[in-house]
Design a protein around this motif. Structure first.
Motif, mmCIF file in Angstrom:
data_model
loop_
_atom_site.group_PDB
_atom_site.id
_atom_site.type_symbol
_atom_site.label_atom_id
_atom_site.label_comp_id
_atom_site.label_asym_id
_atom_site.label_seq_id
_atom_site.Cartn_x
_atom_site.Cartn_y
_atom_site.Cartn_z
ATOM 1 N N PHE A 284 -7.143 78.822 35.598
ATOM 2 C CA PHE A 284 -5.719 78.557 35.707
ATOM 3 C C PHE A 284 -5.329 77.848 37.005
ATOM 4 C CE2 PHE A 284 -5.701 82.266 32.778
ATOM 5 C CZ PHE A 284 -5.001 81.697 31.730
ATOM 6 N N PHE A 285 -6.232 77.776 37.997
ATOM 7 C CA PHE A 285 -5.838 77.320 39.327
ATOM 8 C C PHE A 285 -6.452 75.981 39.684
ATOM 9 C CE2 PHE A 285 -5.823 82.018 39.382
ATOM 10 C CZ PHE A 285 -4.437 82.178 39.448
ATOM 11 N N GLU A 286 -5.611 75.103 40.240
ATOM 12 C CA GLU A 286 -6.054 73.781 40.666
ATOM 13 C C GLU A 286 -6.606 73.776 42.085
ATOM 14 O OE1 GLU A 286 -3.395 70.432 39.891
ATOM 15 O OE2 GLU A 286 -2.116 71.832 38.798
ATOM 16 N N ALA A 287 -6.139 74.673 42.926
ATOM 17 C CA ALA A 287 -6.504 74.632 44.345
ATOM 18 C C ALA A 287 -6.531 76.038 44.922
ATOM 19 C CB ALA A 287 -5.511 73.770 45.122
ATOM 20 N N LEU B 178 2.913 79.911 32.250
ATOM 21 C CA LEU B 178 3.140 78.886 33.271
ATOM 22 C C LEU B 178 2.389 77.605 32.907
ATOM 23 C CD1 LEU B 178 2.877 81.027 36.522
ATOM 24 C CD2 LEU B 178 4.953 80.014 35.561
ATOM 25 N N GLU B 179 1.164 77.768 32.421
ATOM 26 C CA GLU B 179 0.387 76.612 32.002
ATOM 27 C C GLU B 179 1.084 75.892 30.845
ATOM 28 O OE1 GLU B 179 -4.285 75.918 31.573
ATOM 29 O OE2 GLU B 179 -3.500 77.298 30.066
ATOM 30 N N ARG B 180 1.587 76.656 29.891
ATOM 31 C CA ARG B 180 2.270 76.066 28.742
ATOM 32 C C ARG B 180 3.493 75.264 29.181
ATOM 33 N NH1 ARG B 180 6.351 76.505 25.436
ATOM 34 N NH2 ARG B 180 7.317 78.190 26.634
ATOM 35 N N ARG B 181 4.171 75.760 30.226
ATOM 36 C CA ARG B 181 5.371 75.080 30.723
ATOM 37 C C ARG B 181 5.049 73.911 31.655
ATOM 38 N NH1 ARG B 181 9.676 79.934 32.287
ATOM 39 N NH2 ARG B 181 9.411 81.179 30.371
ATOM 40 N N GLY B 182 3.802 73.736 32.001
ATOM 41 C CA GLY B 182 3.437 72.655 32.904
ATOM 42 C C GLY B 182 3.677 72.965 34.364
ATOM 43 N N VAL B 183 3.839 74.248 34.699
ATOM 44 C CA VAL B 183 4.006 74.661 36.091
ATOM 45 C C VAL B 183 2.620 74.765 36.732
ATOM 46 C CG1 VAL B 183 4.878 76.451 37.650
ATOM 47 C CG2 VAL B 183 6.110 75.915 35.526
ATOM 48 N N ARG B 184 2.416 74.070 37.830
ATOM 49 C CA ARG B 184 1.097 74.033 38.449
ATOM 50 C C ARG B 184 0.852 75.312 39.245
ATOM 51 N NH1 ARG B 184 0.704 68.255 41.131
ATOM 52 N NH2 ARG B 184 -1.538 68.733 41.131
ATOM 53 N N GLY C 37 6.970 92.539 39.060
ATOM 54 C CA GLY C 37 5.791 92.143 38.322
ATOM 55 C C GLY C 37 5.819 90.649 38.073
ATOM 56 N N LEU C 38 4.676 90.102 37.641
ATOM 57 C CA LEU C 38 4.581 88.648 37.492
ATOM 58 C C LEU C 38 5.436 88.115 36.357
ATOM 59 C CD1 LEU C 38 0.907 87.557 38.202
ATOM 60 C CD2 LEU C 38 2.864 87.773 39.745
ATOM 61 N N SER C 39 5.661 88.895 35.327
ATOM 62 C CA SER C 39 6.438 88.380 34.201
ATOM 63 C C SER C 39 7.846 87.976 34.626
ATOM 64 C CB SER C 39 6.494 89.418 33.076
ATOM 65 O OG SER C 39 7.096 90.618 33.523
ATOM 66 N N GLU C 40 8.392 88.607 35.683
ATOM 67 C CA GLU C 40 9.721 88.272 36.158
ATOM 68 C C GLU C 40 9.770 86.875 36.775
ATOM 69 O OE1 GLU C 40 11.500 91.294 38.616
ATOM 70 O OE2 GLU C 40 10.465 92.883 37.513
ATOM 71 N N VAL C 41 8.611 86.362 37.190
ATOM 72 C CA VAL C 41 8.555 85.037 37.795
ATOM 73 C C VAL C 41 8.945 83.955 36.784
ATOM 74 C CG1 VAL C 41 6.983 83.353 38.859
ATOM 75 C CG2 VAL C 41 6.850 85.765 39.493
ATOM 76 N N LEU C 42 8.741 84.206 35.510
ATOM 77 C CA LEU C 42 9.017 83.205 34.485
ATOM 78 C C LEU C 42 10.491 82.825 34.434
ATOM 79 C CD1 LEU C 42 6.716 84.583 31.633
ATOM 80 C CD2 LEU C 42 6.260 82.686 33.211
ATOM 81 N N ALA C 43 11.352 83.714 34.888
ATOM 82 C CA ALA C 43 12.782 83.403 34.915
ATOM 83 C C ALA C 43 13.143 82.506 36.085
ATOM 84 C CB ALA C 43 13.593 84.704 34.990
ATOM 85 N N LEU C 44 12.209 82.270 36.991
ATOM 86 C CA LEU C 44 12.487 81.508 38.205
ATOM 87 C C LEU C 44 11.949 80.084 38.143
ATOM 88 C CD1 LEU C 44 11.514 84.283 40.790
ATOM 89 C CD2 LEU C 44 13.774 83.815 39.823
ATOM 90 N N VAL C 45 11.229 79.754 37.083
ATOM 91 C CA VAL C 45 10.609 78.418 37.013
ATOM 92 C C VAL C 45 11.041 77.687 35.748
ATOM 93 C CG1 VAL C 45 8.596 79.185 38.329
ATOM 94 C CG2 VAL C 45 8.538 79.309 35.849
ATOM 95 N N PRO D 17 14.061 72.603 42.118
ATOM 96 C CA PRO D 17 13.172 72.775 40.964
ATOM 97 C C PRO D 17 11.783 73.204 41.391
ATOM 98 C CG PRO D 17 13.456 70.441 41.470
ATOM 99 C CD PRO D 17 14.389 71.188 42.379
ATOM 100 N N VAL D 18 11.292 74.286 40.825
ATOM 101 C CA VAL D 18 9.952 74.783 41.138
ATOM 102 C C VAL D 18 8.951 74.087 40.234
ATOM 103 C CG1 VAL D 18 8.427 76.787 41.066
ATOM 104 C CG2 VAL D 18 10.748 77.016 41.974
ATOM 105 N N ARG D 19 7.994 73.408 40.843
ATOM 106 C CA ARG D 19 6.965 72.713 40.078
ATOM 107 C C ARG D 19 5.610 73.407 40.163
ATOM 108 N NH1 ARG D 19 6.733 66.556 41.478
ATOM 109 N NH2 ARG D 19 5.184 66.740 39.804
ATOM 110 N N ALA D 20 5.498 74.379 41.082
ATOM 111 C CA ALA D 20 4.216 75.075 41.240
ATOM 112 C C ALA D 20 4.457 76.482 41.749
ATOM 113 C CB ALA D 20 3.302 74.323 42.201
ATOM 114 N N VAL D 21 3.529 77.366 41.411
ATOM 115 C CA VAL D 21 3.536 78.726 41.939
ATOM 116 C C VAL D 21 2.252 78.911 42.740
ATOM 117 C CG1 VAL D 21 3.613 81.186 41.425
ATOM 118 C CG2 VAL D 21 4.889 79.571 39.989
ATOM 119 N N LEU D 22 2.401 79.394 43.978
ATOM 120 C CA LEU D 22 1.273 79.700 44.850
ATOM 121 C C LEU D 22 1.115 81.206 44.885
ATOM 122 C CD1 LEU D 22 2.169 77.322 47.851
ATOM 123 C CD2 LEU D 22 1.071 76.754 45.665
ATOM 124 N N PHE D 23 -0.045 81.690 44.474
ATOM 125 C CA PHE D 23 -0.285 83.120 44.329
ATOM 126 C C PHE D 23 -1.185 83.653 45.438
ATOM 127 C CE2 PHE D 23 0.420 81.497 40.073
ATOM 128 C CZ PHE D 23 1.110 82.486 39.403
#
Length: 230
Positions: free
Chosen positions: A151-154, A122-128, A222-230, A14-20
């Motif tokens: 949008f970024f915590e760290a 990602l924010e709406r879904r609670g993904v950090r 593109g970044l929108s494709e990442v939404l299918a992975l989290v 399970p992916v809980r965060a995305v590092l960009f």
């Protein structure tokens, strides 16, 4: 394989965060060049108006070599000194200050069209979310000015940590700051080899290949494709 969605869109666990990564993933330079800043030539020409385009191109190449040889993102003044010496221009304190003076980031940088909507979802879904970037210390301020810093915590920034990707400290600084294990984080970068390094460290990973690139690293276009992975 070519860039685009990976043949298998799944990621381990399970992916809980995305590092960009930042440049090439979140933001891009208006005009296409990251360094030196777009106003470098104009600023130097005010001191030495006889310099040619070819001389500037050679100086930029010297600056690139200096950056490539540095173990982490070097001090900005040192980077400018290398190019100024190559141009035969004295790197005086006033000139160095002018080259690093603050200008509105929106004059030289922009976000990719898919960035804000993806970060909002990602924010709406609670993904950090965190950033892992070879950059100068003011990167969070640049993101704030472009409307995405919230949008970024760290941040894991090379000039702050004293190392560049793929040094494991870069990746681990971000996941540790979020209190997560590597396997819970999806790392995104426009350099497939840096994604490969992250995967070897136990992170999930995708290369962001906005233009076709031959790579066997799992990728998205593109970044929108990442939404299918989290």
């Amino acid at each position: 394989m070519t860039s685009g969605s990976s043949a298998s869109p799944s990621v381990p666990g399970p992916v809980r965060a995305v590092l960009f990564d930042s440049g090439g993933v979140l933001i891009r330079p208006i005009g296409g060049r990251w360094n030196p800043r777009a106003d470098f030539e104009e600023t130097v020409l005010r001191r030495r108006p006889t310099l040619t385009r070819e001389e500037f191109a050679a100086a930029v190449e010297a600056g690139d070599r200096f950056m490539d040889a540095s173990p982490s993102t070097p001090d900005r003044d040192d980077y400018h000194r290398v190019m100024l010496h190559h141009l035969g221009v004295e790197p005086t304190a006033p000139l160095l200050a002018e080259l690093r003076r603050e200008i509105p980031p929106a004059q030289i940088l922009e976000t990719y069209p898919d960035v804000v909507e993806t970060l909002e979802e990602l924010e709406r879904r609670g993904v950090r979310r965190a950033v892992v970037s070879d950059a100068w210390p003011e990167l969070p301020d640049l993101h704030d000015a472009l409307g995405i810093g919230r949008f970024f915590e760290a941040y894991a920034i090379s000039a702050v940590l004293g190392c560049d990707k793929p040094d494991p400290r870069m990746y681990h600084h971000a996941s540790t700051a979020l209190g997560l294990d590597p396997a819970q984080c999806l790392f995104l970068d426009d350099d497939p080899e840096l994604v490969r390094a992250a995967i070897a460290l136990g992170y999930a990973g995708r290369a962001v290949c906005r233009t076709p690139v031959e790579t066997d690293v799992p990728s998205v276009s593109g970044l929108s494709e990442v939404l299918a992975l989290v």
